[in-house]
Scaffold this motif. Structure first.
Motif, short mmCIF file in Angstrom:
data_model
loop_
_atom_site.label_atom_id
_atom_site.label_comp_id
_atom_site.label_asym_id
_atom_site.label_seq_id
_atom_site.Cartn_x
_atom_site.Cartn_y
_atom_site.Cartn_z
N SER A 1 0.83 -1.21 0.00
CA SER A 1 0.00 0.00 0.00
C SER A 1 0.87 1.25 0.00
CB SER A 1 -0.90 0.03 1.23
OG SER A 1 -1.77 -1.06 1.23
N ALA A 2 1.94 1.23 0.77
CA ALA A 2 2.82 2.39 0.89
C ALA A 2 3.55 2.69 -0.42
CB ALA A 2 3.82 2.16 2.02
N GLU A 3 3.78 1.68 -1.25
CA GLU A 3 4.46 1.89 -2.53
C GLU A 3 3.75 2.91 -3.40
OE1 GLU A 3 6.72 -2.12 -3.86
OE2 GLU A 3 4.54 -2.30 -3.75
N ALA A 4 2.42 2.91 -3.35
CA ALA A 4 1.65 3.86 -4.16
C ALA A 4 1.91 5.29 -3.73
CB ALA A 4 0.16 3.53 -4.07
N ILE A 5 2.19 5.48 -2.44
CA ILE A 5 2.46 6.82 -1.92
C ILE A 5 3.79 7.32 -2.46
CG2 ILE A 5 2.94 8.16 0.16
CD1 ILE A 5 1.04 6.16 1.63
N ILE A 6 4.84 6.55 -2.22
CA ILE A 6 6.18 7.03 -2.59
C ILE A 6 6.32 7.17 -4.11
CG2 ILE A 6 7.38 4.80 -2.65
CD1 ILE A 6 9.69 6.26 -1.14
N SER A 7 5.73 6.27 -4.84
CA SER A 7 5.89 6.30 -6.30
C SER A 7 5.14 7.47 -6.95
CB SER A 7 5.46 4.98 -6.93
OG SER A 7 4.10 4.74 -6.71
N SER A 8 4.25 8.10 -6.19
CA SER A 8 3.50 9.25 -6.74
C SER A 8 4.19 10.58 -6.46
CB SER A 8 2.10 9.29 -6.12
OG SER A 8 2.16 9.66 -4.76
N MET A 9 5.30 10.57 -5.73
CA MET A 9 5.94 11.81 -5.31
C MET A 9 6.80 12.43 -6.41
SD MET A 9 4.65 12.12 -2.34
CE MET A 9 5.49 13.64 -1.95
N LYS A 10 6.85 13.76 -6.41
CA LYS A 10 7.69 14.48 -7.35
C LYS A 10 9.14 14.05 -7.15
CE LYS A 10 9.46 19.08 -8.40
NZ LYS A 10 10.85 18.68 -8.21
N GLY A 11 9.84 13.78 -8.24
CA GLY A 11 11.24 13.41 -8.17
C GLY A 11 11.51 11.94 -7.96
N TYR A 12 10.47 11.17 -7.68
CA TYR A 12 10.64 9.72 -7.51
C TYR A 12 10.99 9.10 -8.86
CZ TYR A 12 9.18 4.83 -7.35
OH TYR A 12 9.12 3.47 -7.48
N ILE A 13 11.95 8.18 -8.86
CA ILE A 13 12.32 7.47 -10.09
C ILE A 13 11.94 6.00 -9.99
CG2 ILE A 13 14.23 6.76 -11.58
CD1 ILE A 13 15.62 9.43 -10.76
N SER A 14 12.43 5.32 -8.93
CA SER A 14 12.15 3.89 -8.77
C SER A 14 12.51 3.46 -7.36
CB SER A 14 12.96 3.07 -9.78
OG SER A 14 14.35 3.20 -9.52
N HIS A 15 12.09 2.25 -7.00
CA HIS A 15 12.48 1.70 -5.70
C HIS A 15 12.52 0.18 -5.76
CE1 HIS A 15 8.14 1.12 -5.24
NE2 HIS A 15 8.45 0.19 -4.36
N GLN A 16 13.23 -0.38 -4.78
CA GLN A 16 13.27 -1.83 -4.60
C GLN A 16 13.25 -2.10 -3.10
OE1 GLN A 16 16.99 -3.08 -6.33
NE2 GLN A 16 16.06 -3.42 -8.33
N LEU A 17 12.51 -3.12 -2.71
CA LEU A 17 12.54 -3.62 -1.34
C LEU A 17 13.04 -5.06 -1.42
CD1 LEU A 17 11.83 -3.15 1.69
CD2 LEU A 17 9.65 -4.27 1.19
N LYS A 18 14.15 -5.33 -0.76
CA LYS A 18 14.77 -6.67 -0.80
C LYS A 18 14.78 -7.26 0.60
CE LYS A 18 16.05 -6.44 -5.14
NZ LYS A 18 15.55 -7.34 -6.15
#
Length: 93
Positions: free
Chosen positions: A24-41
């Protein structure tokens, strides 16, 4: 581009709940200005340990744009109670 790196240590017994909540939190961070990508390992050696990598256009996009936003308050409410201890976050070029 700036790489945000956080080692997340999750409280014992709540890793599955953390993973579900993070979806659920991924949708928040990925909508932010300047966000490019993320990975959770998920760590292989330690059951309750994760590595979060987030690529941002600038340091300010993370430190100011995200962390001082209303969306960050929701992110914080969703995720911060899972951490023990609270993670150190570092930035790399």
């Amino acid at each position: 581009m700036i790489l945000e790196v956080a080692i997340l240590k999750i409280k014992e017994g709540v890793s599955e709940e953390f993973e579900e909540t993070f979806k659920s939190a991924e949708a928040i961070i990925s909508s932010m200005k300047g966000y490019i990508s993320h990975q959770l390992k998920k760590c292989i050696e330690e059951e309750n340990k994760y590595l979060l990598l987030v690529n941002w256009e600038t340091l300010e996009d993370h430190e100011i744009g995200f962390r001082k936003s209303e969306e960050y308050k929701v992110w914080k409410d969703l995720l911060h109670h899972f951490y023990e201890p609270f993670p150190t976050v570092e930035h790399y070029r």
